[in-house]
Write an enzyme that holds these catalytic residues in place. Structure first.
Site: not given
Lengths: 505, 499
Positions: B72, B182
């Site tokens: 992502h 992330s």
């Protein structure tokens, strides 16, 4: 498509009972002289106190806590009192109360029609209504007329609020069966504890009855005298028939491409029949999807589905069916079938609520159920779905809402109900099944299940000592030991306080 | 499997974790900061290139001069740069592999200068419960490395919210992690034990973060060894615990706490021929299946799908089955169950559509429904029951008339919005291709039948042709259709109804 739009509208403005004392509005109290003029004959209103106790569809063996509603009834000739059906829904006890004296008497519901939302009451004491001038009906209301909402002060004094009729058209009634003639008014009315039924009066005649009211926008929908008259005429006959229906869905023919495709003869009139409900009057008479209905009973239908009413002007042609015609009438429909003109006579019938695959309402009657070893089976009804609250269409199990909404498409053959496994009462026999709920039952012990009666029959013949339940969706199959079901029946009943393990209609 | 029906992905947001420096060594030499310029597809104007946005995440160096991060972080990226502490340069990077179903990606950097001082990290195993781990990254977009520590709180299957349909093993840790970067490593004793990837927003739960554990990472690295990522494989069935004694007796099973009941067998899945409803699965690859759907696997008690999770496309799995009170065995070759993909998010593809006469037709997908906020009951039904009711057999793609660009040719057609195309001139429409082809056929008129009891939508091709340029100009539509990009790894659909 059309249906959806109207339906949503109906939801938005359904009876805001709890709105209570919001938004103070100017209420015109009649000057003493005017009030005196009315009171000389005594206002033709009585208070109606109703204690209702709806059934609990999640625990179908019991009723919910009782609650009381107060409303006004309009006194009609022959010692009867007119109220909305909503008021007396699931009633346990109905009481009439004289506004000025406070005298009370019990009353019975003579006729109730949830589709038109009307009910007739009769006092147990014959002379109870003496001295009250019965209201006649004012059938001539048109757009622009002023109607007076009659309400009562706690003292019994009359409060009159005047509103103006802004629109007359067809709209969805609360039972959500069909569109009926509706007055829409702009009216600065104040909600009172007696506002469940509010009569609207024109020249001392009853012109309409409150259907729903939105205190914020001060828009009121009302049941017109024409619908009341239809109801009363029907109610006067020995067997109340109800309002007739055709059993079709239609679509406007505004689109020239659609008109050409359907073979319309270029007059630019008529509506396109999209579906014909099997077993209903239109289907019995031979109407087909794809037909264009150009006239009903001599009234031409325009491409939006309106005819020209003598009184109201353009109006949805549904009024020719359920407003002007009666059950048993034979109504000529002029149609075009692939361009060819045809006349089809439809004998009108009323569609009873149990005549639907998923009945649209069940009121005053206990829900049926069958408890088998802790598995609770019920028939899917909209009343059950409404247990999820005002937002049931979003909150209830979506496959059930889908089944309800598209029932005629999904079950074109009709003549059946949908049996569901609604929940599981944990017991020794249902270990491992506790998480299952809201499942559509397909078969029990190998037999197709199309009603709870089918199920009750099927459980009489277990397969090799097992009850085998087949569901439409996962887990697809559940089994119970027939012997264990029998052994544990009493303990289950006692443990969960079930007065009976079944109730069939 | 049944977990895949859990589509509720609202709760999680993506995060990155920070590093605790020295017990684990010089992490600065392994950690990178990734800046992605991405273009989010616009399903409401699918001909546009989409909204340009920028995101920052973390990554770390592994063997073979590769950077590992979350899928992502690099999804829908148009341009990627990486940087690391101690080097003032930003280096362009490219995505070498991306696995949206387990939220992992590998990046490459061509410039040799980037690699000069970089040191790859090594992978460890699954950390023990309650053991301490350190997370490294760039939370809230900061430029200096951050480190947080916490303990391993839980090891369980969990929804991976990036795709919203995949559940894999995930490790819950109590280290503080925050949105913005992330893809950072989580270390224990100098070894990578996970990649930080998702958590809850503060108003749902605090101190709950998740990392992708090394079994999932190793599986990804193995899958791509052949130069292609094949996705996770699945049995394509639903199954139920067999805890009810009467049910066990009925099925003729012993009281040995074994077996799960097969509910739905997805026809597009690998078990279509081998299994049927009512079968009981007794063992998978020789591992006995307990009646609560757990198996003993590598010394641990894990959920049955875990056995399949470790396998790859084309691998086979042996099933011990109890059918009609007789034991049988079957061997099935595993593959992706494509109908599920529609119910998850997709990335790195341009939305597919056909614009005809101002009518915009698009295949149903999670992204489409979210973009339009479609609440239509029929469409929701087709979405929810697409796999379980095997609706994909008739409609490999569910073609929705999502929008109408107003023009005189379609002025009466607005009521048809949000309906599902069933057939055109008598021909069933199962895919967007079918629809495009149907509109190319010579005809006096097109009669488009929608699913349900509605009227047909009738179009005059001549009028549509006249309106083409007008509509394209008025609504800035450069291209009237995009049929090309098949969702990744969807096989050519065998059951398409057109001949």
């Amino acid at each position: 498509m059309r249906k959806i739009a109207i339906f949503i509208l109906a939801l938005v403005i359904s009876l805001p009972l709890a709105e209570g004392k919001k938004a103070p509005v100017a209420v015109k109290k009649l000057p003493p002289t005017a009030r005196g003029a009315v009171q000389a004959k005594e206002v033709s209103l009585v208070r109606v106190n109703v204690t209702g106790q709806p059934y609990d569809y999640f625990r179908p063996w019991q009723k919910k806590a009782p609650f009381s509603k107060r409303a006004l009834g309009a006194v009609l000739p022959h010692g009867r009192v007119l109220v909305t059906a909503d008021l007396v829904a699931n009633e346990n006890y109905v009481e009439l109360e004289r506004a000025e004296s406070g005298d009370k008497t019990a009353a019975t519901v003579v006729v109730v029609d949830y589709e038109s939302n009307l009910a007739l009451l009769e006092p147990s004491e014959k002379n109870f209504l003496n001295g009250l001038q019965p209201l006649d009906l004012a059938l001539d209301t048109v757009v622009g007329d002023k109607l007076s909402a009659w309400q009562l002060e706690p003292t019994g004094a009359l409060v009159v609020t005047e509103g103006i009729v802004t629109t007359i058209g067809m709209s969805r009634y609360p039972a959500d069966i069909a569109d009926f003639l509706t007055y829409r008014l702009s009216i600065p009315m104040q909600y009172r504890d007696n506002s469940y039924t509010v009569p609207l009066v024109k020249n001392n005649k009853l012109a309409a009855l409150l259907l729903r009211f939105d205190p914020r926008t001060q828009v009121m929908d009302a049941i017109p005298a024409a619908i009341i008259a239809h109801f009363l005429k029907d109610a006067a006959s020995p067997h109340y028939q109800g309002f007739p229906s055709l059993g079709i869905s239609f679509f406007p023919t505004r689109d020239p491409e659609l008109r050409e495709y359907a073979g319309e003869d270029n007059k630019g009139a008529g509506v396109y029949i999209t579906a014909v409900e099997p077993g209903q009057p239109a289907a019995k008479a031979g109407l087909q999807a794809g037909d264009i209905v150009v006239a009903v009973d001599g009234h031409e239908i325009d491409k939006n589905g309106n005819y020209v009413d003598d009184l109201y002007g353009k109006l949805g042609f549904g009024n020719l069916i359920n407003g002007k015609a009666y059950v048993g009438d034979s109504l000529p429909l002029h149609i075009l079938r692939q361009g060819k003109p045809l006349t089809i006579n439809v004998k009108l019938e009323h569609r009873n609520e149990e005549n639907y695959v998923v009945p649209p309402y069940n009121i005053d009657e206990p829900p049926s159920y069958y408890v088998l070893g802790g598995l609770i089976f019920q028939e899917l009804t909209r009343q059950y779905l409404k247990e999820w609250g005002a937002n049931w269409q979003k909150d209830a199990p979506q496959d059930f809402v889908y089944l309800d909404k598209f029932q005629s498409e999904l079950f074109p053959e009709g003549h059946r109900h949908v049996v569901i496994l609604s929940q599981v009462l944990p017991a020794n026999g249902t270990i491992g099944y506790d998480d299952f709920s809201y499942l559509v039952v397909k078969k029990v012990n190998g037999k197709e299940i199309e009603s709870l009666a089918d199920l009750a029959e099927a459980v009489k013949t277990p397969i090799n000592g097992f009850h085998v339940i087949t569901t439409e969706d996962d887990p697809k199959q559940l089994e119970l030991s027939a012997a264990e079901v029998e052994q544990e029946a009493q303990a289950l009943q006692k443990n969960y306080g079930l007065p009976a393990l079944q109730r069939l209609q | 499997m049944q977990n895949f029906r859990l589509l509720f992905c609202v709760l999680a947001f993506f995060i990155v974790v920070a590093a605790q420096a020295q017990p684990n060594g010089e992490i600065q030499n392994s950690l990178v900061r990734i800046t992605s310029t991405e273009s989010e597809p616009d399903y409401r104007a699918p001909w546009n290139s989409g909204m340009i946005g920028r995101a920052v995440g973390a990554g770390f160096i592994i063997d073979g001069q590769r950077i590992m991060t979350n899928a992502h972080v690099v999804s829908n990226s148009r341009y990627l740069t990486v940087e690391h502490e101690g080097d003032p340069n930003k280096y362009p990077a490219t995505v070498q592999f991306v696995a949206h179903d387990c939220d992992l990606a590998l990046l490459q950097v061509q410039n040799p200068n980037f690699w000069k001082s970089m040191k790859p990290l090594q992978f460890g195993g699954i950390p023990a419960l309650e053991s301490t781990v350190s997370a490294y990254g760039y939370p809230i977009g900061g430029e200096r490395m951050s480190v947080t520590t916490g303990i391993v709180s839980r090891i369980d299957f969990n929804l991976y919210t990036h795709s919203a349909i995949d559940s894999h093993l995930a490790v819950q840790i109590s280290a503080q992690i925050n949105p913005g970067n992330s893809g950072g490593p989580v270390l224990q004793n100098g070894q990578v034990v996970g990649v930080a990837f998702q958590g809850y927003s503060g108003d749902v739960a605090q101190g709950v973060a998740y990392m992708i554990p090394t079994p999932v990472i190793r599986r990804f690295l193995k899958d791509i060894e052949d130069g292609h990522y094949d996705r996770y494989v699945d049995l394509g069935i639903t199954y139920f615990k067999l805890q009810n004694p009467a049910q066990r007796h009925y099925l003729g099973l012993k009281d040995d706490d074994r077996g799960v009941l097969v509910g739905t067998v997805i026809q597009a899945g690998p078990c279509a021929k081998a299994l049927q409803q009512g079968d009981v699965l007794l063992a998978i690859d020789g591992h006995p299946i307990a009646s609560d759907a757990f198996v003993e696997y590598e010394g641990e008690r894990v959920q049955m799908p875990e056995v399949v999770e470790r396998k790859f496309k084309g691998d086979s799995v042996k099933l011990d089955i109890w059918r009609n009170k007789q034991p049988i065995t079957a061997s099935v070759t595993l593959g992706t169950v494509w109908p599920y993909l529609m119910q998850g998010h997709s990335y790195d593809i341009r939305p597919r559509y056909v614009l005809y006469g101002g009518l915009l037709f698009q295949p149903m997908s999670l992204d489409l429904l979210e973009a339009y906020r479609i609440s239509d009951l029929r469409i929701r039904h087709y979405f929810d029951f697409f796999v379980s009711d095997q609706l994909y057999l008739k409609h490999p793609e569910v073609i929705i008339l999502t929008n109408i660009l107003p023009d005189p040719t379609n002025t009466y057609l607005t009521p048809f919005r949000d309906s599902i195309v069933d057939e055109i001139n008598g021909k069933k429409i199962g895919t967007l291709q079918d629809l495009a082809r149907a509109f190319e056929q010579p005809a006096d008129r097109f009669v488009v039948k929608m699913i349900g009891d509605g009227p047909p939508l009738v179009l005059d091709p001549k009028k549509v042709e006249e309106a083409r340029e007008r509509i394209k100009t008025r609504y800035n539509v450069p291209v009237e259709q995009n049929l090309d990009e098949q969702p990744p790894s969807r096989p050519a659909v065998a059951s398409r109804g057109s001949i």
